[in-house]
Scaffold this motif. Structure first.
Motif, PDB file in Angstrom:
ATOM      1  N   MET A 186      17.068 -50.690 -35.559  1.00 50.04           N
ATOM      2  CA  MET A 186      17.201 -51.008 -36.972  1.00 50.04           C
ATOM      3  C   MET A 186      18.671 -51.291 -37.270  1.00 50.04           C
ATOM      4  N   PRO A 187      18.992 -52.429 -37.885  1.00 48.91           N
ATOM      5  CA  PRO A 187      20.392 -52.693 -38.215  1.00 48.91           C
ATOM      6  C   PRO A 187      20.886 -51.726 -39.286  1.00 48.91           C
ATOM      7  N   ARG A 188      22.138 -51.337 -39.179  1.00 52.80           N
ATOM      8  CA  ARG A 188      22.759 -50.444 -40.150  1.00 52.80           C
ATOM      9  C   ARG A 188      23.435 -51.249 -41.247  1.00 52.80           C
ATOM     10  N   CYS A 189      23.416 -50.733 -42.455  1.00 57.13           N
ATOM     11  CA  CYS A 189      24.113 -51.374 -43.562  1.00 57.13           C
ATOM     12  C   CYS A 189      25.599 -51.069 -43.436  1.00 57.13           C
ATOM     13  N   CYS A 234      19.804 -51.003 -42.906  1.00 57.63           N
ATOM     14  CA  CYS A 234      19.762 -52.166 -43.795  1.00 57.63           C
ATOM     15  C   CYS A 234      18.392 -52.178 -44.466  1.00 57.63           C
ATOM     16  N   LEU A 280      17.528 -54.594 -46.652  1.00 57.90           N
ATOM     17  CA  LEU A 280      17.286 -55.963 -47.111  1.00 57.90           C
ATOM     18  C   LEU A 280      17.282 -56.023 -48.639  1.00 57.90           C
ATOM     19  N   THR A 317      18.206 -61.427 -44.132  1.00 55.61           N
ATOM     20  CA  THR A 317      17.342 -60.923 -43.072  1.00 55.61           C
ATOM     21  C   THR A 317      18.016 -59.781 -42.321  1.00 55.61           C
ATOM     22  N   GLY A 318      19.195 -59.388 -42.774  1.00 56.10           N
ATOM     23  CA  GLY A 318      19.946 -58.293 -42.168  1.00 56.10           C
ATOM     24  C   GLY A 318      21.398 -58.385 -42.596  1.00 56.10           C
ATOM     25  N   PRO A 319      22.240 -57.478 -42.114  1.00 54.38           N
ATOM     26  CA  PRO A 319      23.650 -57.482 -42.509  1.00 54.38           C
ATOM     27  C   PRO A 319      24.381 -58.773 -42.136  1.00 54.38           C
ATOM     28  N   HIS A 320      23.915 -59.448 -41.090  1.00 52.02           N
ATOM     29  CA  HIS A 320      24.605 -60.647 -40.612  1.00 52.02           C
ATOM     30  C   HIS A 320      24.572 -61.808 -41.601  1.00 52.02           C
ATOM     31  N   CYS A 365      23.921 -61.208 -45.142  1.00 51.84           N
ATOM     32  CA  CYS A 365      23.912 -60.587 -46.475  1.00 51.84           C
ATOM     33  C   CYS A 365      25.135 -61.076 -47.257  1.00 51.84           C
TER      34      CYS A 365
END
Length: 71
Positions: free
Chosen positions: A18-21, A29, A31, A37-40, A42
């Motif tokens: 799971m990606p982190r915020c 994250c 969303l 679709t993720g931090p990348h 946002c």
């Protein structure tokens, strides 16, 4: 454990990471920005990283989080 992270180990129940915020230390994250679709991709993360004052505030927040979890 929370409902977004039922396994409690930073992974979905399926085993995927799971990606982190980057703006909320310790949180996955969620969303929260429509279209992200993720931090990348946002827009809020992008704005914070492009602004020197906001980026410094984020560094302070991250340092405080690390200090609280290390104790």
């Amino acid at each position: 454990m929370d409902s977004a992270n039922p396994t409690g180990n930073g992974r979905h129940a399926s085993g995927k990471a799971m990606p982190r915020c980057p703006l909320r230390p310790g949180d996955p994250c969620s969303l929260c920005v429509p279209g992200a679709t993720g931090p990348h991709d946002c827009q809020t993360v992008r704005l914070v990283m492009e602004d020197p004052d906001l980026r410094e505030m984020l560094r302070e927040k991250q340092a405080a989080y690390r200090a609280s979890t290390a104790a």
